[in-house]
Design a protein around this motif. Sequence first.
Motif, PDB file in Angstrom:
ATOM      1  N   ASN A  12      50.079  23.655  50.926  1.00 47.32           N
ATOM      2  CA  ASN A  12      51.021  24.776  51.090  1.00 47.32           C
ATOM      3  C   ASN A  12      51.248  25.559  49.809  1.00 47.32           C
ATOM      4  OD1 ASN A  12      51.209  23.659  53.600  1.00 47.32           O
ATOM      5  ND2 ASN A  12      53.422  23.438  53.631  1.00 47.32           N
ATOM      6  N   LEU A  13      50.204  25.827  49.065  1.00 45.92           N
ATOM      7  CA  LEU A  13      50.342  26.660  47.862  1.00 45.92           C
ATOM      8  C   LEU A  13      50.410  28.127  48.283  1.00 45.92           C
ATOM      9  CD1 LEU A  13      47.642  24.964  45.580  1.00 45.92           C
ATOM     10  CD2 LEU A  13      50.116  24.558  45.612  1.00 45.92           C
ATOM     11  N   LEU A  14      51.073  28.952  47.475  1.00 47.97           N
ATOM     12  CA  LEU A  14      51.111  30.384  47.787  1.00 47.97           C
ATOM     13  C   LEU A  14      49.800  31.007  47.300  1.00 47.97           C
ATOM     14  CD1 LEU A  14      54.812  31.416  47.108  1.00 47.97           C
ATOM     15  CD2 LEU A  14      53.740  30.392  49.099  1.00 47.97           C
ATOM     16  N   PRO A  15      49.044  31.621  48.226  1.00 50.35           N
ATOM     17  CA  PRO A  15      47.683  32.075  47.884  1.00 50.35           C
ATOM     18  C   PRO A  15      47.613  33.175  46.825  1.00 50.35           C
ATOM     19  CG  PRO A  15      48.278  32.688  50.153  1.00 50.35           C
ATOM     20  CD  PRO A  15      49.360  31.809  49.652  1.00 50.35           C
ATOM     21  N   LYS A  16      48.684  33.964  46.691  1.00 53.78           N
ATOM     22  CA  LYS A  16      48.601  35.082  45.733  1.00 53.78           C
ATOM     23  C   LYS A  16      49.060  34.686  44.328  1.00 53.78           C
ATOM     24  CE  LYS A  16      48.810  38.739  49.134  1.00 53.78           C
ATOM     25  NZ  LYS A  16      49.803  39.381  50.008  1.00 53.78           N
ATOM     26  N   LEU A  17      49.573  33.457  44.182  1.00 52.69           N
ATOM     27  CA  LEU A  17      50.060  33.024  42.869  1.00 52.69           C
ATOM     28  C   LEU A  17      49.041  32.093  42.214  1.00 52.69           C
ATOM     29  CD1 LEU A  17      53.829  32.182  43.569  1.00 52.69           C
ATOM     30  CD2 LEU A  17      52.786  34.376  43.021  1.00 52.69           C
ATOM     31  N   THR A  18      49.022  32.111  40.886  1.00 52.56           N
ATOM     32  CA  THR A  18      48.130  31.201  40.157  1.00 52.56           C
ATOM     33  C   THR A  18      48.684  29.778  40.197  1.00 52.56           C
ATOM     34  OG1 THR A  18      49.328  31.485  38.080  1.00 52.56           O
ATOM     35  CG2 THR A  18      47.549  33.057  38.545  1.00 52.56           C
ATOM     36  N   ALA A  19      47.895  28.847  39.702  1.00 51.36           N
ATOM     37  CA  ALA A  19      48.337  27.452  39.604  1.00 51.36           C
ATOM     38  C   ALA A  19      49.633  27.391  38.791  1.00 51.36           C
ATOM     39  CB  ALA A  19      47.256  26.596  38.950  1.00 51.36           C
ATOM     40  N   LEU A  20      49.676  28.120  37.684  1.00 49.67           N
ATOM     41  CA  LEU A  20      50.866  28.124  36.826  1.00 49.67           C
ATOM     42  C   LEU A  20      52.082  28.688  37.568  1.00 49.67           C
ATOM     43  CD1 LEU A  20      51.828  27.570  33.864  1.00 49.67           C
ATOM     44  CD2 LEU A  20      51.358  29.965  33.386  1.00 49.67           C
ATOM     45  N   GLU A  21      51.881  29.812  38.249  1.00 45.54           N
ATOM     46  CA  GLU A  21      53.008  30.429  38.970  1.00 45.54           C
ATOM     47  C   GLU A  21      53.486  29.555  40.122  1.00 45.54           C
ATOM     48  OE1 GLU A  21      51.630  35.059  38.091  1.00 45.54           O
ATOM     49  OE2 GLU A  21      50.868  33.983  39.831  1.00 45.54           O
ATOM     50  N   ASN A  22      52.548  28.951  40.846  1.00 42.18           N
ATOM     51  CA  ASN A  22      52.919  28.045  41.935  1.00 42.18           C
ATOM     52  C   ASN A  22      53.761  26.886  41.396  1.00 42.18           C
ATOM     53  OD1 ASN A  22      51.954  28.199  44.902  1.00 42.18           O
ATOM     54  ND2 ASN A  22      50.169  28.978  43.810  1.00 42.18           N
ATOM     55  N   THR A  23      53.355  26.365  40.241  1.00 43.27           N
ATOM     56  CA  THR A  23      54.069  25.224  39.659  1.00 43.27           C
ATOM     57  C   THR A  23      55.469  25.637  39.196  1.00 43.27           C
ATOM     58  OG1 THR A  23      51.951  24.292  38.946  1.00 43.27           O
ATOM     59  CG2 THR A  23      53.914  23.405  37.903  1.00 43.27           C
ATOM     60  N   MET A  24      55.604  26.861  38.736  1.00 40.73           N
ATOM     61  CA  MET A  24      56.903  27.330  38.208  1.00 40.73           C
ATOM     62  C   MET A  24      57.901  27.670  39.312  1.00 40.73           C
ATOM     63  SD  MET A  24      55.578  29.778  35.125  1.00 40.73           S
ATOM     64  CE  MET A  24      57.199  30.500  34.819  1.00 40.73           C
ATOM     65  N   LEU A  25      57.403  27.924  40.509  1.00 39.44           N
ATOM     66  CA  LEU A  25      58.272  28.454  41.574  1.00 39.44           C
ATOM     67  C   LEU A  25      59.556  27.642  41.827  1.00 39.44           C
ATOM     68  CD1 LEU A  25      57.875  31.080  43.080  1.00 39.44           C
ATOM     69  CD2 LEU A  25      56.866  29.802  44.961  1.00 39.44           C
ATOM     70  N   PRO A  26      59.484  26.317  41.969  1.00 39.65           N
ATOM     71  CA  PRO A  26      60.723  25.559  42.216  1.00 39.65           C
ATOM     72  C   PRO A  26      61.721  25.689  41.064  1.00 39.65           C
ATOM     73  CG  PRO A  26      58.811  24.230  42.752  1.00 39.65           C
ATOM     74  CD  PRO A  26      58.296  25.438  42.049  1.00 39.65           C
ATOM     75  N   MET A  27      61.213  25.856  39.833  1.00 40.49           N
ATOM     76  CA  MET A  27      62.124  25.971  38.694  1.00 40.49           C
ATOM     77  C   MET A  27      62.860  27.310  38.738  1.00 40.49           C
ATOM     78  SD  MET A  27      60.113  24.356  35.444  1.00 40.49           S
ATOM     79  CE  MET A  27      58.373  24.627  35.738  1.00 40.49           C
ATOM     80  N   ILE A  28      62.162  28.331  39.255  1.00 39.90           N
ATOM     81  CA  ILE A  28      62.788  29.650  39.349  1.00 39.90           C
ATOM     82  C   ILE A  28      63.943  29.597  40.357  1.00 39.90           C
ATOM     83  CG2 ILE A  28      62.386  32.037  40.073  1.00 39.90           C
ATOM     84  CD1 ILE A  28      59.479  31.644  38.928  1.00 39.90           C
ATOM     85  N   TYR A  29      63.724  28.864  41.455  1.00 40.00           N
ATOM     86  CA  TYR A  29      64.788  28.736  42.460  1.00 40.00           C
ATOM     87  C   TYR A  29      65.870  27.773  41.996  1.00 40.00           C
ATOM     88  CZ  TYR A  29      61.985  31.230  45.901  1.00 40.00           C
ATOM     89  OH  TYR A  29      61.262  32.186  46.573  1.00 40.00           O
ATOM     90  N   GLY A  30      65.450  26.754  41.233  1.00 42.21           N
ATOM     91  CA  GLY A  30      66.382  25.684  40.892  1.00 42.21           C
ATOM     92  C   GLY A  30      67.346  26.053  39.791  1.00 42.21           C
ATOM     93  N   GLU A  60      56.480  26.452  29.638  1.00 40.99           N
ATOM     94  CA  GLU A  60      56.057  25.289  28.847  1.00 40.99           C
ATOM     95  C   GLU A  60      55.974  24.046  29.718  1.00 40.99           C
ATOM     96  OE1 GLU A  60      55.197  27.553  26.174  1.00 40.99           O
ATOM     97  OE2 GLU A  60      54.821  25.404  25.871  1.00 40.99           O
ATOM     98  N   ARG A  61      57.026  23.836  30.527  1.00 37.67           N
ATOM     99  CA  ARG A  61      57.058  22.656  31.389  1.00 37.67           C
ATOM    100  C   ARG A  61      55.932  22.696  32.431  1.00 37.67           C
ATOM    101  NH1 ARG A  61      59.769  18.251  33.149  1.00 37.67           N
ATOM    102  NH2 ARG A  61      59.806  17.941  35.419  1.00 37.67           N
ATOM    103  N   ALA A  62      55.710  23.875  33.018  1.00 38.78           N
ATOM    104  CA  ALA A  62      54.650  24.005  34.033  1.00 38.78           C
ATOM    105  C   ALA A  62      53.280  23.708  33.418  1.00 38.78           C
ATOM    106  CB  ALA A  62      54.671  25.399  34.649  1.00 38.78           C
ATOM    107  N   LYS A  63      53.064  24.214  32.192  1.00 35.80           N
ATOM    108  CA  LYS A  63      51.767  23.964  31.534  1.00 35.80           C
ATOM    109  C   LYS A  63      51.592  22.474  31.262  1.00 35.80           C
ATOM    110  CE  LYS A  63      51.039  28.385  29.175  1.00 35.80           C
ATOM    111  NZ  LYS A  63      51.078  29.089  27.869  1.00 35.80           N
ATOM    112  N   GLU A  64      52.685  21.830  30.856  1.00 40.74           N
ATOM    113  CA  GLU A  64      52.631  20.396  30.571  1.00 40.74           C
ATOM    114  C   GLU A  64      52.277  19.587  31.822  1.00 40.74           C
ATOM    115  OE1 GLU A  64      56.049  17.864  28.687  1.00 40.74           O
ATOM    116  OE2 GLU A  64      55.966  19.836  27.707  1.00 40.74           O
ATOM    117  N   LEU A  65      52.929  19.943  32.932  1.00 42.96           N
ATOM    118  CA  LEU A  65      52.676  19.220  34.191  1.00 42.96           C
ATOM    119  C   LEU A  65      51.232  19.420  34.637  1.00 42.96           C
ATOM    120  CD1 LEU A  65      56.015  20.110  35.965  1.00 42.96           C
ATOM    121  CD2 LEU A  65      55.226  17.785  35.500  1.00 42.96           C
TER     122      LEU A  65
END
Lengths: 228, 228
Positions: free
Chosen positions: B93-111, B121-126
């Motif tokens: 269930n990844l968002l097709p228009k977002l990169t791996a980095l953006e997909n990983t960051m998404l929950p943090m943006i909402y949270g 930084e955290r997304a790159k680390e993960l």
Amino acid sequence: VIEFKEISKVYKMGDVQVNALKSISFSIEHGDYVIIMGPSGSGKSTLLQILGCLDRPSSGEISIDGTQTSKMNEDQLAKVRNRKIGFVFQGFNLLPKLTALENTMLPMIYGNVYKGKERTERAKELLQDVGLNERINHRPNQLSGGQQQRVAIARALSNNPSIILADEPTGNLDTQSGKEILEIFGRLNSSGKTVIIVTHDPDMAKKGNKLIKLRDGLIEKIEVTGIG
Amino acid sequence: VIEFKEISKVYKMGDVQVNALKSISFSIEHGDYVIIMGPSGSGKSTLLQILGCLDRPSSGEISIDGTQTSKMNEDQLAKVRNRKIGFVFQGFNLLPKLTALENTMLPMIYGNVYKGKERTERAKELLQDVGLNERINHRPNQLSGGQQQRVAIARALSNNPSIILADEPTGNLDTQSGKEILEIFGRLNSSGKTVIIVTHDPDMAKKGNKLIKLRDGLIEKIEVTGIG
Ligand SMILES: Nc1ncnc2c1ncn2[C@@H]1O[C@H](COP(=O)(O)OP(=O)(O)OP(=O)(O)O)[C@@H](O)[C@H]1O
Ligand SMILES: Nc1ncnc2c1ncn2[C@@H]1O[C@H](COP(=O)(O)OP(=O)(O)OP(=O)(O)O)[C@@H](O)[C@H]1O
Ligand SMILES: [Mg+2]
Ligand SMILES: [Mg+2]
């Protein structure tokens, strides 16, 4: 016989280049049972899609039964794909608006070998073989992951292809269901079909007569493990 | 503590009814490492989605830390999901228009727990932890199946959830990559996180302190295999 000579595949992303396959050479005989393994990202799906005429290489030469596929036009390639090749995608690629039964029948409708009532009968039989006779009217989002995978398998077999390519066909299945799927592939191979399976399951390494191990877009080794 | 009391889930399709879960009762303590196994179609994903507050049961009662989730409204449920729960979907269930980095960051943006530069930084680390530091700008269709799976895992961990739910997180990974992912889950569990994994891999059965086996929408058995 499928022959690959120095096949490469490069994906371009802006000015970045990903060398998914660097130089791949091997041949597959009629009736071979080939297992392809390798780390995630090593190029297995890319290789399988080129084998299945779903994608073209960036360089190198492929011949199927003596004919060079680079010399085929789109229509000829589509014909080979539909009549000779059955492909199970790693991500299933089922049509979301069609039921399991309709998804399974689709290649037969394009292939025009099975007609009319025979198509429905054959599709039902294939879905029964993969354990889904109670799910034939479910659409993909009304099916579990492993059930969707099994519809993808039934669909790949529906046109009675001579070459079966399966990209991690048991990845979403429990051990027992996975065994049943492998028995189907084994029977098809015994009946003369060429079977090529990409898998991460180490237990499958010895199931075929040929094992190709990929690493970083190159063939790390080829083991011929049995009599063809 | 998560408590399930006689949970059922019925899917209605016209006048046909699918009893995906019939009556499920168990409890999960903080810090448990739970493995859920069972045949394809037995109800594992359905159970996990209800555990993750992504779906409601048809009957029965769920309480999380003493609060009954049936008494929560959509906003409260969404808050629990986003802050407490990290979910790895069987189909990614990844968002097709977002990169791996953006997909990983998404929950943090909402949270809204991690802010600004810290998110990137955290997304790159993960993504580095799951072996994808060379693929952070690829979109899902520019990634292999196992790479997409690993982005889904990184994304599930990005908000530092206290409960991690993973639906067949190693199904598309080779043995080595799968081991590395399990080491991540093991470390998170040692640091106090509750980890619940659905898997078809029999080697994982003993990895947790609790094993739940499903069959046909019912619990076949629960094994408590270690100290929590
Ligand atoms: N929306 C739906 N409508 C009807 N039936 C459904 C729906 N979703 C799931 N099912 C059925 O519910 C049952 C349980 O599905 P679930 O996805 O939980 O199985 P699973 O144990 O995760 O299987 P797998 O190992 O194949 O992923 C399946 O038999 C499936 O066909
Ligand atoms: N469209 C694309 N653009 C750029 N890079 C791509 C594209 N498609 C695939 N890749 C890259 O090519 C490499 C090979 O991909 P491929 O899907 O063949 O791997 P794989 O061996 O099947 O992996 P897995 O076991 O995870 O399924 C990967 O590193 C992937 O990131
Ligand atoms: Mg692949
Ligand atoms: Mg499932």
